[in-house]
Design a protein around this motif. Structure first.
Motif, PDB file in Angstrom:
ATOM      1  N   LEU A 121      -6.411   2.264   2.594  1.00 20.53           N
ATOM      2  CA  LEU A 121      -6.185   3.512   3.322  1.00 20.53           C
ATOM      3  C   LEU A 121      -5.256   3.310   4.518  1.00 20.53           C
ATOM      4  CD1 LEU A 121      -9.769   5.081   3.259  1.00 20.53           C
ATOM      5  CD2 LEU A 121      -7.783   5.742   1.901  1.00 20.53           C
ATOM      6  N   ASP A 122      -5.372   2.175   5.194  1.00 25.60           N
ATOM      7  CA  ASP A 122      -4.471   1.882   6.315  1.00 25.60           C
ATOM      8  C   ASP A 122      -3.018   1.815   5.851  1.00 25.60           C
ATOM      9  OD1 ASP A 122      -6.472   1.812   8.180  1.00 25.60           O
ATOM     10  OD2 ASP A 122      -6.728  -0.365   8.126  1.00 25.60           O
ATOM     11  N   SER A 123      -2.802   1.167   4.703  1.00 22.80           N
ATOM     12  CA  SER A 123      -1.428   1.052   4.201  1.00 22.80           C
ATOM     13  C   SER A 123      -0.896   2.406   3.740  1.00 22.80           C
ATOM     14  CB  SER A 123      -1.374   0.044   3.042  1.00 22.80           C
ATOM     15  OG  SER A 123      -2.081   0.526   1.908  1.00 22.80           O
ATOM     16  N   GLN A 124      -1.766   3.232   3.150  1.00 22.21           N
ATOM     17  CA  GLN A 124      -1.317   4.556   2.703  1.00 22.21           C
ATOM     18  C   GLN A 124      -0.988   5.468   3.891  1.00 22.21           C
ATOM     19  OE1 GLN A 124      -4.650   5.583   0.207  1.00 22.21           O
ATOM     20  NE2 GLN A 124      -3.634   4.881  -1.666  1.00 22.21           N
ATOM     21  N   GLU A 125      -1.769   5.362   4.949  1.00 21.93           N
ATOM     22  CA  GLU A 125      -1.479   6.159   6.134  1.00 21.93           C
ATOM     23  C   GLU A 125      -0.185   5.702   6.793  1.00 21.93           C
ATOM     24  OE1 GLU A 125      -3.823   7.771  10.102  1.00 21.93           O
ATOM     25  OE2 GLU A 125      -4.363   5.835   9.245  1.00 21.93           O
ATOM     26  N   ARG A 126       0.022   4.400   6.844  1.00 23.99           N
ATOM     27  CA  ARG A 126       1.272   3.880   7.397  1.00 23.99           C
ATOM     28  C   ARG A 126       2.469   4.362   6.593  1.00 23.99           C
ATOM     29  NH1 ARG A 126       3.078  -1.733   5.642  1.00 23.99           N
ATOM     30  NH2 ARG A 126       3.951  -0.305   4.116  1.00 23.99           N
ATOM     31  N   ALA A 127       2.343   4.364   5.263  1.00 29.97           N
ATOM     32  CA  ALA A 127       3.437   4.834   4.412  1.00 29.97           C
ATOM     33  C   ALA A 127       3.700   6.321   4.609  1.00 29.97           C
ATOM     34  CB  ALA A 127       3.116   4.550   2.937  1.00 29.97           C
ATOM     35  N   PHE A 128       2.645   7.093   4.833  1.00 29.32           N
ATOM     36  CA  PHE A 128       2.823   8.526   5.109  1.00 29.32           C
ATOM     37  C   PHE A 128       3.700   8.733   6.337  1.00 29.32           C
ATOM     38  CE2 PHE A 128       1.418  12.151   7.674  1.00 29.32           C
ATOM     39  CZ  PHE A 128       1.644  13.201   6.810  1.00 29.32           C
ATOM     40  N   PHE A 155       0.543   2.535  -4.914  1.00 27.54           N
ATOM     41  CA  PHE A 155       0.696   3.977  -5.084  1.00 27.54           C
ATOM     42  C   PHE A 155       0.110   4.722  -3.889  1.00 27.54           C
ATOM     43  CE2 PHE A 155       0.946   3.017  -9.735  1.00 27.54           C
ATOM     44  CZ  PHE A 155       2.194   3.585  -9.942  1.00 27.54           C
ATOM     45  N   GLN A 156       0.766   5.823  -3.525  1.00 26.27           N
ATOM     46  CA  GLN A 156       0.260   6.681  -2.463  1.00 26.27           C
ATOM     47  C   GLN A 156      -0.800   7.613  -3.028  1.00 26.27           C
ATOM     48  OE1 GLN A 156      -0.709   7.307   0.435  1.00 26.27           O
ATOM     49  NE2 GLN A 156       1.269   7.577   1.498  1.00 26.27           N
ATOM     50  N   THR A 157      -1.809   7.926  -2.227  1.00 23.57           N
ATOM     51  CA  THR A 157      -2.830   8.873  -2.659  1.00 23.57           C
ATOM     52  C   THR A 157      -2.223  10.268  -2.765  1.00 23.57           C
ATOM     53  OG1 THR A 157      -4.921   9.895  -2.032  1.00 23.57           O
ATOM     54  CG2 THR A 157      -3.518   9.170  -0.245  1.00 23.57           C
ATOM     55  N   PRO A 158      -2.621  11.062  -3.772  1.00 20.45           N
ATOM     56  CA  PRO A 158      -2.031  12.416  -3.928  1.00 20.45           C
ATOM     57  C   PRO A 158      -2.211  13.298  -2.703  1.00 20.45           C
ATOM     58  CG  PRO A 158      -3.213  11.772  -5.916  1.00 20.45           C
ATOM     59  CD  PRO A 158      -3.499  10.715  -4.895  1.00 20.45           C
ATOM     60  N   TYR A 159      -3.199  12.979  -1.877  1.00 22.34           N
ATOM     61  CA  TYR A 159      -3.423  13.785  -0.668  1.00 22.34           C
ATOM     62  C   TYR A 159      -2.201  13.764   0.248  1.00 22.34           C
ATOM     63  CZ  TYR A 159      -5.690  15.317   3.676  1.00 22.34           C
ATOM     64  OH  TYR A 159      -6.023  15.986   4.820  1.00 22.34           O
ATOM     65  N   PHE A 160      -1.434  12.659   0.247  1.00 17.45           N
ATOM     66  CA  PHE A 160      -0.279  12.511   1.120  1.00 17.45           C
ATOM     67  C   PHE A 160       1.042  12.768   0.406  1.00 17.45           C
ATOM     68  CE2 PHE A 160      -2.813   9.504   4.000  1.00 17.45           C
ATOM     69  CZ  PHE A 160      -3.072  10.531   4.898  1.00 17.45           C
ATOM     70  N   HIS A 167      10.491   9.115  -1.053  1.00 17.18           N
ATOM     71  CA  HIS A 167       9.652  10.304  -0.901  1.00 17.18           C
ATOM     72  C   HIS A 167       8.179   9.938  -0.725  1.00 17.18           C
ATOM     73  CE1 HIS A 167      13.239  12.362  -2.407  1.00 17.18           C
ATOM     74  NE2 HIS A 167      12.715  13.484  -1.941  1.00 17.18           N
ATOM     75  N   GLY A 168       7.861   8.637  -0.757  1.00 15.83           N
ATOM     76  CA  GLY A 168       6.514   8.190  -0.422  1.00 15.83           C
ATOM     77  C   GLY A 168       5.531   8.145  -1.558  1.00 15.83           C
ATOM     78  N   TYR A 169       5.985   8.217  -2.810  1.00 14.87           N
ATOM     79  CA  TYR A 169       5.037   8.196  -3.934  1.00 14.87           C
ATOM     80  C   TYR A 169       4.496   6.790  -4.193  1.00 14.87           C
ATOM     81  CZ  TYR A 169       6.219  13.022  -4.924  1.00 14.87           C
ATOM     82  OH  TYR A 169       6.373  14.372  -4.825  1.00 14.87           O
ATOM     83  N   PHE A 170       5.241   5.775  -3.873  1.00 10.91           N
ATOM     84  CA  PHE A 170       4.725   4.408  -3.790  1.00 10.91           C
ATOM     85  C   PHE A 170       5.494   3.712  -2.677  1.00 10.91           C
ATOM     86  CE2 PHE A 170       7.748   4.523  -7.374  1.00 10.91           C
ATOM     87  CZ  PHE A 170       8.712   3.623  -6.947  1.00 10.91           C
TER      88      PHE A 170
END
Length: 479
Positions: free
Chosen positions: A199-206, A120-125, A98-101
């Motif tokens: 941020l690049d890794s979090q966007e990729r995970a999103f 960890f994924q940022t709560p924004y995503f 579900h993308g939480y980490f």
């Protein structure tokens, strides 16, 4: 990628967030994630030094599993069994899906109980924000990735295919998409290096959640029946808390519904069996099916004589049967060789392709897999009286202890085949054949396509085509 990027509309702004059927699950997961991020009792987050670089804000998969075992009462009387560890791993994999980490070096969102690094994924995503990103957003993201020109941001094969497909679909407004991607890339360059990497890794995970790797489950999809029940609550007799939620009894235009009859034990067993069968069914979105059909049609269009005029001529519209004779021959001509590169099935169903493939694997001293596969294929066509003896011959040659051409199959397939041989039939080697097919598809076939032998056949095809065109030109000029 910034939290200001416009990835669809956030449904929470229009009051529909609480109507999502998955919202209860999201809230429970987010409570666990919040506990994981606590400073005192949470998972230790650290910066790892690697060769010539640092990896900020990461933790290992083993840390997650141990935290889940310790904090979520998965242990039994202070002991940790193998089953409890599997349960913790499964729970962590659901959260990752579900993308939480997410793993920082892989597109597949799953948890591994080892030293693999996660972030960890940022709560924004988080999925509770009810993201519904459009294909234009995905096109901007992929286009931006191509501008950044970094090894860790290179597009995977499926992403490159998606970018090409989106570029064709949005050809008229691609300039606007490119400009938006360029503007976002400029904003990202102004950020701190470590912040930009996170941020690049979090966007990729999103996007790994919303546009997952082929073969992975898209956890953001809402079951259409569940969604329909949420939009029409009068059809639901009970709420999630077990209370009556039938509004028809309160409406002046409806009479109260009769009380539901309690199901018997047998009916419950039948319901359980039915839903287990439904869970095992393979489901695909219609859009994915349509994309696959379009891709298949485009790939095979030039091989359809009804759509594209074949060489040397179309036998359906002329008296020339050279095309059929060429198909029946054993010559590896142009169109035939090109089709071999599509998939292993094209090689195996073509007699000339099988012959060339066999020559290649024999040159690598690894022909036993293909010979076994062909022997089992021949077994299925044999008369029933010849089947028992042929089964024994195949067993002795490929699978028996000390077999002269022993093949490598997994223990499950070997045990199943051993039982089948005791009662020989045409499908005694079905499991082993399927396992060998997968081995050839993932190992021998890619090497064959990359081999010099296959490339020489392709080049020969091009030379023959150019010589044919030159001869036709000279004939026309002579007349």
């Amino acid at each position: 990628m910034a939290q200001g990027n416009n990835y669809g509309q956030n449904a929470s702004n229009n009051g529909t967030a609480d109507e999502s059927p998955n919202m209860l699950v999201y809230r429970k997961m987010e409570d666990v994630i919040a506990r994981m991020q606590e400073e005192k009792n949470g998972i230790p987050i650290r910066t790892v030094k690697s060769f010539l670089s640092k990896i900020p804000s990461v933790f290992s998969g083993a840390d997650i599993v141990q935290w889940l075992l310790k904090n979520l009462n998965i242990e039994d009387q202070g002991t940790i069994t193998e089953i409890q560890a599997v349960e913790a791993l499964h729970l962590g994999t659901l959260m990752a899906a579900h993308g939480y980490f997410f793993p920082i070096s892989d597109h597949v969102l799953m948890l591994k109980d080892d030293g693999t690094f996660y972030r960890f994924q940022t709560p924004y995503f988080w999925p509770s924000n009810c993201w519904e990103p459009e294909n234009t957003d995905y096109a901007v993201y992929l286009c931006k990735r191509t501008m950044q020109n970094k090894a860790r941001l290179e597009l995977a094969d499926y992403e490159a295919e998606s970018l090409a497909r989106l570029q064709r679909a949005f050809a008229r407004k691609w300039e606007f998409i490119f400009m938006q991607a360029e503007a976002q890339a400029k904003v990202d360059k102004k950020r701190d290096k470590i912040e930009r990497k996170i941020l690049d890794s979090q966007e990729r995970a999103f996007w790994d959640v919303h546009r997952p790797v082929p073969g992975c489950v898209n956890t953001t999809e809402v079951d259409i029946k569940k969604s329909s029940r949420m939009r029409n609550p009068h059809k639901t007799r009970k709420s999630v808390y077990g209370l009556q939620n039938d509004v028809r009894g309160h409406s002046p235009t409806h009479t109260p519904a009769p009380e539901a009859k309690q199901p018997t034990v047998e009916e419950l067993h039948q319901q359980i069996k039915f839903w287990q069968m439904q869970l095992d069914r393979h489901r695909l979105k219609m859009s994915k099916v349509a994309e696959s059909l379009i891709g298949y049609t485009e790939q095979y269009m030039e091989f359809d004589p009804f759509l594209i005029n074949p060489e040397p001529s179309n036998p359906w519209t002329s008296d020339d049967i050279s095309f059929w004779e060429l198909e029946a021959s054993k010559e590896p001509y142009g169109q035939r060789v090109k089709r071999w590169g599509f998939c292993i099935d094209e090689v195996l169903k073509d007699p000339v392709g099988r012959e060339q493939f066999l020559k290649f694997v024999e040159s690598e001293f690894s022909s036993e897999n293909l010979r076994f596969w062909l022997a089992v294929l021949d077994l299925k066509k044999r008369p029933i009286r010849e089947v028992p003896s042929r089964v024994q011959e195949i067993w002795q040659e490929f699978l028996a202890p000390g077999a002269p051409s022993a093949i490598n199959v997994d223990s499950k397939s070997y045990d199943k085949t051993t039982q089948n041989v005791k009662d020989p039939g045409r499908y005694a080697f079905e499991d082993a054949q399927e396992h060998i097919y997968k081995l050839m598809k993932s190992d021998s076939y890619p090497r064959f396509i990359r081999s010099s032998a296959y490339q020489e056949l392709l080049q020969a095809k091009k030379k023959v085509k150019s010589l044919t065109s030159k001869r036709l030109t000279s004939l026309v000029q002579s007349y």
